[in-house]
Design an enzyme around this catalytic site. Structure first.
Site, PDB file in Angstrom:
ATOM      1  N   ARG A  78       0.798  -1.201   0.039  1.00  0.00           N
ATOM      2  CA  ARG A  78       0.105  -0.106   0.057  1.00  0.00           C
ATOM      3  C   ARG A  78       0.754   1.375   0.082  1.00  0.00           C
ATOM      4  NH1 ARG A  78      -5.016   2.213   2.499  1.00  0.00           N
ATOM      5  NH2 ARG A  78      -4.992   4.379   1.648  1.00  0.00           N
ATOM      6  N   ARG A 133      -5.798   1.819  -4.685  1.00  0.00           N
ATOM      7  CA  ARG A 133      -4.939   1.139  -3.564  1.00  0.00           C
ATOM      8  C   ARG A 133      -4.784  -0.537  -3.785  1.00  0.00           C
ATOM      9  NH1 ARG A 133      -8.602   4.012   0.233  1.00  0.00           N
ATOM     10  NH2 ARG A 133      -7.890   5.571  -1.349  1.00  0.00           N
ATOM     11  N   ASP A 190      -6.673  -1.571   1.463  1.00  0.00           N
ATOM     12  CA  ASP A 190      -7.233  -0.647   2.357  1.00  0.00           C
ATOM     13  C   ASP A 190      -7.811  -1.253   3.530  1.00  0.00           C
ATOM     14  OD1 ASP A 190      -7.891   1.844   3.338  1.00  0.00           O
ATOM     15  OD2 ASP A 190      -9.651   2.053   2.245  1.00  0.00           O
ATOM     16  N   ASP A 237      -9.719  -0.220   6.931  1.00  0.00           N
ATOM     17  CA  ASP A 237     -10.185   0.831   7.920  1.00  0.00           C
ATOM     18  C   ASP A 237     -10.825   0.171   9.155  1.00  0.00           C
ATOM     19  OD1 ASP A 237      -9.755   3.012   6.089  1.00  0.00           O
ATOM     20  OD2 ASP A 237     -11.486   2.578   5.161  1.00  0.00           O
TER      21      ASP A 237
END
Length: 191
Positions: free
Chosen positions: A85, A94, A97, A99
């Site tokens: 990344r 990307r 990812d 989160d």
């Protein structure tokens, strides 16, 4: 000894072998110390939001973890980095990812860690897989996941149905358990 916290993690990728990136990331999350993956959504396909680039593959996982929120976030960033990344600009395409959406009852608005995730209530690619696993989950300050998803418009998302033999999703375990009531938002602009 403290009980583990339930953490919710969004996974996404839109470069390279996105499916493999998500499978590998899920395995890396499961290997974190004091952490167990307890639920995994189906895979979803979505268009980038506030960005250009190829479509994303997305999912959500529930973790029971002994890691503190900042430690889990740091471990997630290390997993992203190991996957290649890069962050050349905001919302860039990307390879991976991750989160941190929620971590137990933790609320934080520091520059290093915002919980709940500050845009999760605005993103169909987060809410649809999360609603598959926990539709009644409350996002502090915003409401129930299923109700938030109903308000999202203009963000097409498609739940990918697995082939009966799983050949289209090698290594992907989701849904880890039968979903309660997956929303149907396939390529519609209105809920």
């Amino acid at each position: 000894m403290n009980a583990p916290a339930r953490a919710w993690v969004a996974l996404g990728a839109n470069l390279g072998d996105a499916r493999r990136a998500l499978v590998d990331a899920l395995a890396a999350l499961a290997a974190l110390p004091g952490t167990r993956v307890v639920a995994v959504s189906s895979l979803y396909r979505s268009a980038p939001v506030d960005a250009a680039g190829p479509e994303f593959l997305n999912a959500v996982a529930a973790l029971d973890t002994m890691l503190a929120p900042a430690d889990l976030l740091a471990a997630m960033h290390a997993i992203e980095h190991a996957a290649g990344r890069e962050r050349p600009y905001r919302n860039a395409p990307r390879l991976l990812d991750l989160d941190l959406l929620l971590h137990g009852d933790t609320l934080s608005d520091s520059p290093a860690l915002a919980l709940p995730h500050p845009r999760m209530h605005l993103r169909a690619f987060v809410l649809a897989p999360l609603a598959e696993l926990a539709p009644a989950l409350s996002v502090p300050g915003h409401g129930r996941v299923d109700m938030l998803l109903e308000r999202i418009t203009g963000q097409p998302i498609e739940r990918l149905r697995p082939a009966p033999d799983g050949s289209d999703r090698p290594g992907w375990p989701g849904p880890l358990y039968p979903p309660t009531s997956a929303p149907s938002r396939d390529n519609r602009d209105n809920p």
